[in-house]
Structure formats: C-alpha cells, structure tokens
Design a protein around this motif. Structure first.
Motif, PDB file in Angstrom:
ATOM      1  N   LEU A  66       0.654  -1.191  -0.042  1.00 16.10           N
ATOM      2  CA  LEU A  66       0.026  -0.064  -0.037  1.00 16.10           C
ATOM      3  C   LEU A  66       0.862   1.146  -0.032  1.00 16.10           C
ATOM      4  O   LEU A  66       0.202   2.235  -0.055  1.00 16.10           O
ATOM      5  CB  LEU A  66      -0.832  -0.147   1.194  1.00 16.10           C
ATOM      6  N   GLU A  67       2.355   1.141   0.124  1.00 13.11           N
ATOM      7  CA  GLU A  67       3.208   2.351  -0.142  1.00 13.11           C
ATOM      8  C   GLU A  67       3.107   2.867  -1.370  1.00 13.11           C
ATOM      9  O   GLU A  67       2.505   2.210  -2.373  1.00 13.11           O
ATOM     10  CB  GLU A  67       4.488   2.017   0.447  1.00 13.11           C
ATOM     11  N   GLY A  68       3.100   4.477  -1.519  1.00 15.38           N
ATOM     12  CA  GLY A  68       3.293   4.684  -2.694  1.00 15.38           C
ATOM     13  C   GLY A  68       1.868   5.500  -3.103  1.00 15.38           C
ATOM     14  O   GLY A  68       1.815   6.099  -4.448  1.00 15.38           O
ATOM     15  N   PHE A  69       0.938   5.253  -2.487  1.00 13.38           N
ATOM     16  CA  PHE A  69      -0.339   5.684  -3.123  1.00 13.38           C
ATOM     17  C   PHE A  69      -0.929   7.134  -2.261  1.00 13.38           C
ATOM     18  O   PHE A  69      -0.256   7.131  -1.052  1.00 13.38           O
ATOM     19  CB  PHE A  69      -1.500   4.839  -2.841  1.00 13.38           C
ATOM     20  N   GLU A  70      -1.397   8.155  -2.640  1.00 13.94           N
ATOM     21  CA  GLU A  70      -1.719   9.292  -1.973  1.00 13.94           C
ATOM     22  C   GLU A  70      -2.905   8.755  -0.971  1.00 13.94           C
ATOM     23  O   GLU A  70      -2.982   9.597  -0.007  1.00 13.94           O
ATOM     24  CB  GLU A  70      -2.262  10.172  -3.067  1.00 13.94           C
ATOM     25  N   ALA A  71      -3.612   7.661  -1.250  1.00 12.74           N
ATOM     26  CA  ALA A  71      -4.455   7.321  -0.209  1.00 12.74           C
ATOM     27  C   ALA A  71      -4.863   6.052  -0.323  1.00 12.74           C
ATOM     28  O   ALA A  71      -4.808   5.486  -1.542  1.00 12.74           O
ATOM     29  CB  ALA A  71      -5.890   8.260  -0.430  1.00 12.74           C
ATOM     30  N   VAL A  72      -5.358   5.374   0.684  1.00 15.29           N
ATOM     31  CA  VAL A  72      -5.749   4.145   0.739  1.00 15.29           C
ATOM     32  C   VAL A  72      -7.181   4.073   1.235  1.00 15.29           C
ATOM     33  O   VAL A  72      -7.383   4.461   2.447  1.00 15.29           O
ATOM     34  CB  VAL A  72      -4.878   3.270   1.829  1.00 15.29           C
ATOM     35  N   VAL A  73      -8.069   3.444   0.709  1.00 13.66           N
ATOM     36  CA  VAL A  73      -9.535   3.478   0.974  1.00 13.66           C
ATOM     37  C   VAL A  73      -9.922   2.066   1.223  1.00 13.66           C
ATOM     38  O   VAL A  73      -9.744   1.236   0.510  1.00 13.66           O
ATOM     39  CB  VAL A  73     -10.306   4.372   0.090  1.00 13.66           C
ATOM     40  N   ILE A  74     -10.786   1.998   2.361  1.00 17.39           N
ATOM     41  CA  ILE A  74     -11.089   0.658   2.706  1.00 17.39           C
ATOM     42  C   ILE A  74     -12.657   0.775   3.297  1.00 17.39           C
ATOM     43  O   ILE A  74     -13.036   1.627   3.907  1.00 17.39           O
ATOM     44  CB  ILE A  74     -10.392   0.240   4.113  1.00 17.39           C
ATOM     45  N   PRO A  75     -13.610  -0.150   2.483  1.00 16.33           N
ATOM     46  CA  PRO A  75     -14.928  -0.150   2.925  1.00 16.33           C
ATOM     47  C   PRO A  75     -15.240  -0.930   3.968  1.00 16.33           C
ATOM     48  O   PRO A  75     -16.121  -1.732   4.214  1.00 16.33           O
ATOM     49  CB  PRO A  75     -15.565  -0.767   1.613  1.00 16.33           C
ATOM     50  N   SER A  76     -14.476  -0.645   5.184  1.00 19.64           N
ATOM     51  CA  SER A  76     -14.766  -1.150   6.467  1.00 19.64           C
ATOM     52  C   SER A  76     -13.961  -0.622   7.628  1.00 19.64           C
ATOM     53  O   SER A  76     -12.954  -0.028   7.665  1.00 19.64           O
ATOM     54  CB  SER A  76     -14.144  -2.500   6.446  1.00 19.64           C
ATOM     55  N   GLY A  77     -14.928  -0.160   8.594  1.00 19.49           N
ATOM     56  CA  GLY A  77     -14.194   0.536   9.744  1.00 19.49           C
ATOM     57  C   GLY A  77     -13.445  -0.137  10.454  1.00 19.49           C
ATOM     58  O   GLY A  77     -12.359   0.186  10.994  1.00 19.49           O
ATOM     59  N   SER A  78     -13.521  -1.481  10.732  1.00 27.08           N
ATOM     60  CA  SER A  78     -12.796  -2.320  11.458  1.00 27.08           C
ATOM     61  C   SER A  78     -11.292  -2.639  10.728  1.00 27.08           C
ATOM     62  O   SER A  78     -10.321  -2.630  11.445  1.00 27.08           O
ATOM     63  CB  SER A  78     -13.309  -3.571  11.833  1.00 27.08           C
ATOM     64  N   CYS A  79     -11.338  -2.678   9.446  1.00 30.67           N
ATOM     65  CA  CYS A  79     -10.141  -3.104   8.728  1.00 30.67           C
ATOM     66  C   CYS A  79      -9.279  -1.723   8.628  1.00 30.67           C
ATOM     67  O   CYS A  79      -8.174  -1.617   8.961  1.00 30.67           O
ATOM     68  CB  CYS A  79     -10.168  -3.568   7.337  1.00 30.67           C
ATOM     69  N   ALA A  80      -9.901  -0.638   8.427  1.00 30.41           N
ATOM     70  CA  ALA A  80      -9.542   0.692   8.361  1.00 30.41           C
ATOM     71  C   ALA A  80      -8.719   1.141   9.809  1.00 30.41           C
ATOM     72  O   ALA A  80      -7.511   1.535   9.929  1.00 30.41           O
ATOM     73  CB  ALA A  80     -10.551   2.055   8.008  1.00 30.41           C
TER      74      ALA A  80
END
Length: 243
Positions: A66-80
C-alpha cells in the motif's frame, strides 16, 4: 488522486459487489484507483485473537503493498482501524518498519470518511426508492469517529429517506471471534439490534462493515424477517443494489 482500494477479506469472499460499488464511487469522484492484486488480510482477526506474530507479518505485507499511494481507501471501519491505529502500535519498536507503518496509517481512510471529509463529495450516483436505517459499527464509530459522514452521504441519494433506529450505536454482537466464542451472548445482542431495526420500519438496514451486516442479516432471517434488505453503504451510494 491515485488511490489504493483495499477490498477486505469479507468483501472479496462474501460480497464482491461492495468492492465494485466502492470502485465506482471513487472513480466517479475523480480518483485514479488501483486494486493491489496481492492484498490479503489486514491481520485484524489475528490481532484480536492475540496472535501478535501473525498480525505483524500481515501488517508488513499490507504496508509493502500500500506504500506509494496518495490514499488507501477501505470499505470497512474495522479494517481501516487496524491499518490506521494498530499498525503503528505493532511496529513502533521496529526501526525498519515504524515510519513506514505510520506513513501508510496517515493515508488510510474508511470509505465514507474519505468521501465526506477528504474529497468532500456533494453528489453520489445512487438512487433508492424507500427508507433506510443506519447501524453504526463499533470500530468505525468509537475508534475512527465515523458517525455523520455516512448519513451526510446517504442524504445525497435520490429517493432515499433516513429513519434512525433507537440504539443505533449499540453493538450488533458480531465482534469477529466473539460471536463464535460467546454465541449465546452474541445472539442476545443481535436480537436487540433486530428489534431496533424492526421498530424503525425501514425498507433496509445499512452499515459500513460487512461483518456486522452478515451477522444482522443472518439473525433477521432466522427470526423470520425475509423482507428487510441488508446493504453496505457503498452499494446504496453507488446504486446497482437492486433499488
């Protein structure tokens, strides 16, 4: 903005439509979305079960992807929450990984948080002919402060009306391994949630964590409710959920 979509295990295995809905929302908002092909589990189940070594291994794997991205988006509160809150703790004493964990954590967002607070979207593609009631998941609400973001976004869905249930912030009883280890207690908790949903008289119950939704849907059906739909917020916001 170049964004990594972290799909999550449950979405990948149980309801991929949530991943595709998330992709549509991000692309509609103008993001350049990449789905890292090697992604697996964030490590939250291992961490919750006390298996620190496996949680660390999975954290390092995810960080590298996940490095190298401006943002990481996760459709889950627990995983986020696992990526944002736990990763920096897990790797705080590892000089090779501590800063990398912190940088990824700072760029990781739960979906509605990202849409509402970062991108500040003022329109979504979905339509919904009916009413929904919203379930606040524990990790998203209590750790990440996600409360108004999904509601603000749902209010942008054409045709949708929001009917708040009583005790909307109360746990659904899932809690990952909790529902397996303490089945009787979990059932009593989810029964309370199902009663609140029924009292709201909405066409659908909506939430941001598939684990919660699977638990709620399973109990609703076992109680004889075959009509109340159980949907992830991404499916409603993006449309295409059979609305």
């Amino acid at each position: 903005m170049r964004v990594a979509l972290y799909v999550t295990c449950l979405v990948d295995l149980m309801r991929p439509s949530i991943g595709f809905a998330t992709l549509r929302l991000l692309e509609t908002a103008g993001c350049d979305v990449v789905v890292p092909s090697g992604q697996t589990c964030c490590g939250q189940p291992a961490w919750s079960a006390g298996n620190r070594a496996v949680a660390i291994d999975l954290a390092k794997k995810a960080i590298a992807e996940l490095e190298g991205f401006e943002a990481v988006v996760i459709p889950s509160g627990s995983c986020a929450d696992q990526i944002r809150t736990v990763y920096p703790q897990l790797l705080a004493d590892d000089p090779a990984w501590a800063d990398r964990a912190r940088q990824v954590a700072e760029r990781a967002w739960e979906l509605t948080q990202f849409l509402a607070d970062v991108l500040k979207v003022d329109a979504v593609p979905g339509t919904f002919a009916g009413s929904v009631t919203y379930h606040d998941s524990c990790k998203g609400l209590r750790s990440l402060g996600i409360k108004q973001q999904p509601r603000r976004l749902l209010q942008q869905v054409r045709g949708l009306s929001l009917a708040e249930m009583s005790e909307c912030e109360e746990c659904c009883g899932f809690g990952g391994a909790f529902s397996v280890k303490f089945g009787d207690v979990s059932t009593r908790i989810v029964d309370r949630k199902c009663e609140s949903i029924a009292a709201a008289q909405a066409d659908a119950v909506v939430g941001g964590d598939l684990g919660c939704l699977l638990n709620i849907e399973g109990r609703l059906r076992r109680r004889g409710d075959e009509t109340t739909r159980v949907l992830h917020v991404a499916e409603v916001l993006a449309g295409g959920s059979g609305e």
